[in-house]
Write an enzyme that holds these catalytic residues in place. Structure first.
Site, short mmCIF file in Angstrom:
data_model
loop_
_atom_site.label_atom_id
_atom_site.label_comp_id
_atom_site.label_asym_id
_atom_site.label_seq_id
_atom_site.Cartn_x
_atom_site.Cartn_y
_atom_site.Cartn_z
N LYS A 1 11.97 21.15 -6.01
CA LYS A 1 12.64 20.33 -7.02
C LYS A 1 12.18 18.88 -6.88
O LYS A 1 12.80 18.08 -6.17
CB LYS A 1 14.16 20.44 -6.86
CG LYS A 1 14.95 19.54 -7.82
CD LYS A 1 16.40 19.94 -7.90
CE LYS A 1 17.20 18.96 -8.73
NZ LYS A 1 18.52 19.46 -9.10
N GLU B 1 14.24 19.53 -2.32
CA GLU B 1 14.26 18.42 -3.28
C GLU B 1 13.91 17.09 -2.62
O GLU B 1 14.78 16.41 -2.07
CB GLU B 1 15.64 18.31 -3.95
CG GLU B 1 15.70 17.15 -4.94
CD GLU B 1 17.04 17.02 -5.67
OE1 GLU B 1 17.98 17.77 -5.37
OE2 GLU B 1 17.13 16.15 -6.55
N LYS C 1 20.68 23.90 -1.92
CA LYS C 1 19.94 22.68 -2.29
C LYS C 1 20.13 21.61 -1.24
O LYS C 1 21.23 21.44 -0.70
CB LYS C 1 20.42 22.15 -3.64
CG LYS C 1 19.73 20.84 -4.04
CD LYS C 1 20.34 20.20 -5.27
CE LYS C 1 20.88 18.84 -4.90
NZ LYS C 1 21.32 18.06 -6.08
N ARG D 1 38.18 17.17 -12.27
CA ARG D 1 36.90 17.77 -11.86
C ARG D 1 36.95 19.28 -12.06
O ARG D 1 35.98 19.89 -12.50
CB ARG D 1 36.61 17.44 -10.38
CG ARG D 1 36.42 15.96 -10.10
CD ARG D 1 35.79 15.70 -8.73
NE ARG D 1 36.63 16.09 -7.61
CZ ARG D 1 37.57 15.33 -7.05
NH1 ARG D 1 37.81 14.13 -7.53
NH2 ARG D 1 38.29 15.77 -6.03
#
Ligand code: 13P
Length: 336
Positions: free
Chosen positions: A219, A177, A136, A46
């Site tokens: 979003k 979002e 977010k 990752r």
């Protein structure tokens, strides 16, 4: 922080010709993506993958901000430079996913409620100290026979607004979002109806909780038919439904709308974004905050091999450039 400062950050996140890179897959999601490519799902893989992404040459020309995950905002490249510092030096604002995932909703277990409000003020303070300029939070709504329920719509809208208010208090711009999933056989009309209801609920909660609309980025999903719907609309029809829905629900005070890709193919997501912008002028900037539609070709090209890093970076830069053009309605499909 004042609304003016939040608005300046939000404007930078949706600056003309640019959009946002969602590289904030949780560890579980990132493991799935690596395993799907036959790669080991380790922290080191990752790190290497995120490292190549944020160091992609010229990426800052088209990417205004990168959404990172808790692990990634702390990771460093092979030379020991934090990935967040590499992003910022390339002109990409570091952002951070702060929700703790969508969990079964009590009383309606096939629906989801996003968790992560407890302790959020303290976590935001730490992320600010690490350089995060925006955050977010993703809510997930599923379309089915009797769903989304009013409970799912309203509890998720309430949580989104609580998060947004805390983010603004901390001086970071909240990406709000609410994702209506494209899974299912529903029609374009049903997707429009549900997305309208969800966005109306979200903006009612944002207003009720005194979130400054000038200092957020929305979003949303694009309004598309369900993946299994036999009658798939054209690109133009989906774009029209999306713009109609957003015009009806999103106040002009919001500086920008940055769409998620939600499982659309990379070229379809770009074509939709372009068609949406060709319906302008719009009251807000309409751009991208894609995850899969930007990163899938890069992950495939990388395949975990050091010698493939330039090809993977080229694949990402190519999609970023095409989407940057689409965010101004200037996409040239022959460049696919
Ligand atoms: P996708 O573009 O892959 O839907 O991801 C965007 C995102 O950030 C979802 O939360």
């Amino acid at each position: 922080m004042s609304t003016t400062e939040l608005a300046a950050t939000a404007a930078a996140m949706v600056a003309p010709g640019t959009g946002i890179l969602a590289a904030d897959e949780s560890t579980g999601t990132m493991e799935k993506r690596l395993v799907a490519q036959g790669l080991p799902a380790t922290e080191e893989m990752r790190r290497q993958y995120r490292s190549l992404i944020v160091s992609t040459p010229r990426l800052g020309e088209w990417i205004s901000g990168v959404i990172l995950y808790d692990e990634t905002i702390r990771q460093v490249n092979d030379e020991g430079t934090p990935l967040r510092t590499i992003a910022a030096a390339a002109g990409m604002l570091p952002g951070i996913k702060v929700d703790k995932g969508a969990k079964p909703l009590a009383g309606s277990p096939e629906e989801k409620i996003t968790e992560g409000l407890d302790g959020l003020r303290e976590r935001l303070a730490e992320y600010v100290s690490l350089g995060a300029k925006f955050a977010k939070w993703r809510a997930v709504l599923t379309i089915g026979e009797q769903i989304p329920s009013a409970t799912a719509v309203h509890t998720n809208a309430h949580a989104l607004a609580r998060y947004a208010a805390l983010a603004q208090e901390a001086g970071v711009v909240p990406i709000v979002e609410p994702e209506v999933l494209m899974d299912g056989a529903h029609s374009l009309e049903r997707a429009e109806e549900v997305t309208t209801e969800v966005l109306a609920a979200v903006f009612a909660e944002l207003r009720a909780q005194r979130v400054a609309l000038e200092g957020i980025v929305l979003k949303p999903n694009m309004v598309v038919a369900g993946t299994d719907c036999p009658a798939q609309p054209s690109v133009a029809e989906a774009a029209e439904a999306t713009v109609r829905t957003l015009r009806r629900t999103v106040p002009a005070a919001v500086p920008g709308i940055a769409f998620l890709s939600g499982g659309q193919s990379d070229a379809t997501a770009t074509a939709h974004l372009d068609a949406i912008n060709r319906l302008g002028p719009l009251p807000w900037r309409a751009t991208f905050s894609f995850g899969r539609a930007l990163l899938a070709p890069a992950l495939r090209a990388w395949a975990g091999a050091q010698e493939n890093v330039p090809a993977a970076q080229q694949a990402l830069a190519h999609r970023a450039e095409l989407n940057g053009a689409a965010s101004s309605g200037a996409y040239d499909a022959t460049r696919e």
